[in-house]
Design a protein around this motif. Structure first.
Motif, short mmCIF file in Angstrom:
data_model
loop_
_atom_site.label_atom_id
_atom_site.label_comp_id
_atom_site.label_asym_id
_atom_site.label_seq_id
_atom_site.Cartn_x
_atom_site.Cartn_y
_atom_site.Cartn_z
N HIS A 73 45.23 37.63 45.85
CA HIS A 73 44.24 38.54 46.12
C HIS A 73 44.91 39.96 46.71
CE1 HIS A 73 41.01 35.97 45.69
NE2 HIS A 73 41.52 34.82 46.40
N LEU A 74 45.90 39.75 47.47
CA LEU A 74 46.52 41.09 47.95
C LEU A 74 47.41 41.78 46.82
CD1 LEU A 74 47.02 42.60 50.31
CD2 LEU A 74 48.90 41.12 51.06
N ALA A 75 47.94 40.90 45.99
CA ALA A 75 48.53 41.51 44.72
C ALA A 75 47.65 42.32 43.86
CB ALA A 75 49.39 40.41 43.88
N GLU A 76 46.38 41.80 43.72
CA GLU A 76 45.16 42.44 43.07
C GLU A 76 45.00 43.69 43.72
OE1 GLU A 76 41.34 41.16 40.44
OE2 GLU A 76 41.80 40.11 42.36
N LEU A 77 44.82 43.83 45.06
CA LEU A 77 44.58 45.01 45.86
C LEU A 77 45.64 46.01 45.57
CD1 LEU A 77 42.84 46.15 48.06
CD2 LEU A 77 44.46 45.42 49.74
N PHE A 78 46.73 45.68 45.54
CA PHE A 78 47.94 46.49 45.46
C PHE A 78 47.56 47.09 43.98
CE2 PHE A 78 49.97 45.12 49.20
CZ PHE A 78 50.15 46.10 49.87
#
Length: 103
Positions: A73-78
């Motif tokens: 999820h955080l990778a997708e945000l970045f």
């Protein structure tokens, strides 16, 4: 379609070698303090916000969590903010610990 890569715990060292890169731990701060992968930064909200606002979008970012879901999820945000060299560690910190136990 995912805009970030998925890597295994065995890939972490090679991904970070010779790169101006960041290793981010997105687990709870207490768990980070209890133990984390060497050179990892805790991905608290302030750091994430600062990186999104002012970070080098070409810098490699490798993210891990407990088992690999939150880091995706955080990778997708970045990635959604234009970072183009982002990876989530499949299996997260648990897979890293397992790898270290077998060495």
């Amino acid at each position: 379609m995912k805009k970030f890569g998925l890597v295994t715990a065995t890939d972490i060292s090679s991904l970070l070698a010779g790169q101006d890169s960041l290793l981010l731990d997105c687990r709870k701060v207490a768990d980070y303090k209890e133990g984390h992968i060497e050179d990892a930064l805790h991905a608290h909200d302030g750091l994430v916000e600062s990186l999104i606002k002012k970070g080098d979008r070409t810098r490699r970012i490798v993210i891990y969590c407990y088992t690999g879901h939150s880091s995706e999820h955080l990778a997708e945000l970045f990635s959604s903010f234009g970072f183009n060299d982002v990876y989530s560690v499949e299996g997260g910190y648990a897979s890293w610990q397992q790898l270290c136990a077998t060495k």
